[in-house]
Write an enzyme that holds these catalytic residues in place. Sequence first.
Site, PDB file in Angstrom:
ATOM      1  CD  GLU A 288      -2.318  -1.398   2.804  1.00 48.08           C
ATOM      2  OE1 GLU A 288      -2.093  -0.532   3.663  1.00 48.08           O
ATOM      3  OE2 GLU A 288      -2.971  -2.420   3.053  1.00 48.08           O
ATOM      4  N   PRO A 289       1.715   1.436  -0.999  1.00 46.59           N
ATOM      5  CG  PRO A 289       2.877   1.411  -3.027  1.00 46.59           C
ATOM      6  CD  PRO A 289       1.871   0.632  -2.218  1.00 46.59           C
ATOM      7  N   GLY A 290       2.090   4.941  -0.681  1.00 47.65           N
ATOM      8  CA  GLY A 290       1.546   6.243  -1.064  1.00 47.65           C
ATOM      9  C   GLY A 290       2.699   7.157  -1.426  1.00 47.65           C
ATOM     10  NE  ARG A 291       6.075   9.580   3.356  1.00 47.58           N
ATOM     11  CZ  ARG A 291       5.577  10.466   4.232  1.00 47.58           C
ATOM     12  NH1 ARG A 291       5.837  11.740   4.068  1.00 47.58           N
ATOM     13  NH2 ARG A 291       4.881  10.064   5.264  1.00 47.58           N
ATOM     14  CB  CYS A 359      -2.813  34.974  11.444  1.00 47.12           C
ATOM     15  SG  CYS A 359      -3.114  36.194  10.178  1.00 47.12           S
ATOM     16  CE1 TYR A 388      -0.525  10.514   3.165  1.00 42.85           C
ATOM     17  CE2 TYR A 388       1.820  10.266   2.750  1.00 42.85           C
ATOM     18  CZ  TYR A 388       0.582   9.712   2.959  1.00 42.85           C
ATOM     19  OH  TYR A 388       0.442   8.336   2.944  1.00 42.85           O
TER      20      TYR A 388
HETATM   21  N1  LLP Z   1      -1.571   1.959   4.447  1.00 45.86           N
HETATM   22  C1  LLP Z   1      -2.117   2.470   5.564  1.00 45.86           C
HETATM   23  C2  LLP Z   1      -3.030   1.634   6.350  1.00 45.86           C
HETATM   24  C3  LLP Z   1      -1.792   3.778   5.972  1.00 45.86           C
HETATM   25  O1  LLP Z   1      -2.322   4.265   7.091  1.00 45.86           O
HETATM   26  C4  LLP Z   1      -0.916   4.562   5.190  1.00 45.86           C
HETATM   27  C5  LLP Z   1      -0.579   5.945   5.567  1.00 45.86           C
HETATM   28  C6  LLP Z   1      -0.393   3.993   4.014  1.00 45.86           C
HETATM   29  C7  LLP Z   1      -0.742   2.701   3.678  1.00 45.86           C
HETATM   30  C8  LLP Z   1       0.534   4.755   3.115  1.00 45.86           C
HETATM   31  O2  LLP Z   1       1.731   5.081   3.734  1.00 45.86           O
HETATM   32  P1  LLP Z   1       2.935   5.685   2.857  1.00 45.86           P
HETATM   33  O3  LLP Z   1       3.370   4.617   1.898  1.00 45.86           O
HETATM   34  O4  LLP Z   1       2.451   6.892   2.154  1.00 45.86           O
HETATM   35  O5  LLP Z   1       3.967   5.996   3.865  1.00 45.86           O
HETATM   36  N2  LLP Z   1       0.470  12.901   6.418  1.00 45.86           N
HETATM   37  C9  LLP Z   1       1.678  12.203   6.819  1.00 45.86           C
HETATM   38  C10 LLP Z   1       1.640  10.742   6.442  1.00 45.86           C
HETATM   39  C11 LLP Z   1       0.422  10.007   6.973  1.00 45.86           C
HETATM   40  C12 LLP Z   1       0.394   8.534   6.603  1.00 45.86           C
HETATM   41  C13 LLP Z   1      -0.906   7.908   6.967  1.00 45.86           C
HETATM   42  N3  LLP Z   1      -1.035   6.515   6.605  1.00 45.86           N
HETATM   43  C14 LLP Z   1       2.884  12.923   6.216  1.00 45.86           C
HETATM   44  O6  LLP Z   1       2.720  13.912   5.521  1.00 45.86           O
HETATM   45  O7  LLP Z   1       4.025  12.523   6.465  1.00 45.86           O
END
Ligand code: LLP
Length: 432
Positions: A288-291, A359, A388
Amino acid sequence: MHSFHYRNGQLCCEGVPLQSLADQYGSPLYVYSAATVRDHFVRLDASLSGVDHLICYATKANSNLAILNLLAKLGSGFDIVSAGELYRVKQAGGDPGKCTFAGVGKTRAEIEFALAEGIYCFNAESEAEVRFISEIAADLGVTAPVALRVNPNVDAHTHKYISTGKSENKFGIDFALIREAYQRAASLPHVRIRGLQMHIGSQLTSVQPFLEAVEKVAPLAADLKRDYGIDFWSIGGGIGIVYQQSLESGRPDWWTAPETGVPPLTIEAYATSLLPTLRAIGLRILLEPGRFLVGNAGVLLTRVVYEKRGTAKTFKIVDAGMNDLIRPALYQGHHEVVPLLEPTPGAPLETVDVVGPVCESGDFFAQDRAVPPLAAGDCLALMSSGAYGFVMASNYNSRPLPAEVLVDGSEAHLVRRRQDFSDLIAGEMIPA
Ligand code: LLP
């Protein structure tokens, strides 16, 4: 890899000079590189080729329809955390049958919607939730595919707000309680136990915590396969990216970003160290990659409005604020400050704070940072803002949301128009 480099004195995204986009669409402006997203997806996918797998992009990282569409066309699935995200995925041409639904607080309306759309699986985070899903499925006369999220109690060594795999975090079911939870879930009439899920945190910069979690949970996965015939094991997201030194080639003279001392987590190291254990289990592996997919693929362009020299500090006041990019304020996130016009070689750096107009004293992008000369009117890029960034933007201080542009080769597409004042009050009413 990313696609932001100086060419003929101009910082370009792929073939497009960013200054031209700031001039055409105004600032602040998010700009994404399609080539970077594709490259990251394809490389991650290839690194997992030794095992049956599905990449479920964490929609929350950047849910613009154009980004979702791009990933859907590459065959990506989607990890969603709300009915709204499922709606977006559908609108973008994504397949609900490749969607996993995470989150600790799914509501009845959300569960009904996801059941009606035929999602791949619910990743349930508590026994109460599994019972609720079963009840709703019974009402609709269907069976719900469910995985339980295990909390392996492993330290991800990341910022505490984005660490999710310790027992004190609200996520998942305790490692010590998970087997009983599966037993009870399996006895529910309208639930089909389909998988196992975990996610220990975000922005992990070493493979060690991933390895620790995978090795700890692998025997459980094997037992669940034997006892309940589960099909998949999702090992979550969390692969960290490099926020500093993001101009990896063609680094200009003035570049003084401090070395972090942490070797970046390469996708090859990630796959090589985890694959042997994963392959041995013989389950379909979900990621489940996002970043990792979108973080370095985006920048936030902003323009210097004023300069203010005080006795303690020099402030460069820009037209983007914490409402547009909240990561520095919320997580002490680091984003490189890179001028759109290449600084003359040898130009002296100046130590400044780059701040927004909101502000609040937390409204900054860089503090005591040595940056190249930046005068009022100059534009700069806040690098690595593709994940994000826009998704966490708000209308705080009644500031319209910025526009978003997707660059693909030499073409730039507006993928979200800038909000105007009427958007600010849309839906509001004054009582008669
Ligand atoms: N799977 C689950 C269940 C998650 O909660 C998350 C992220 C991901 C996958 C994806 O994670 P990634 O691959 O993107 O690291 N707003 C914060 C990051 C919050 C992440 C929340 N969960 C930031 O800007 O660093």
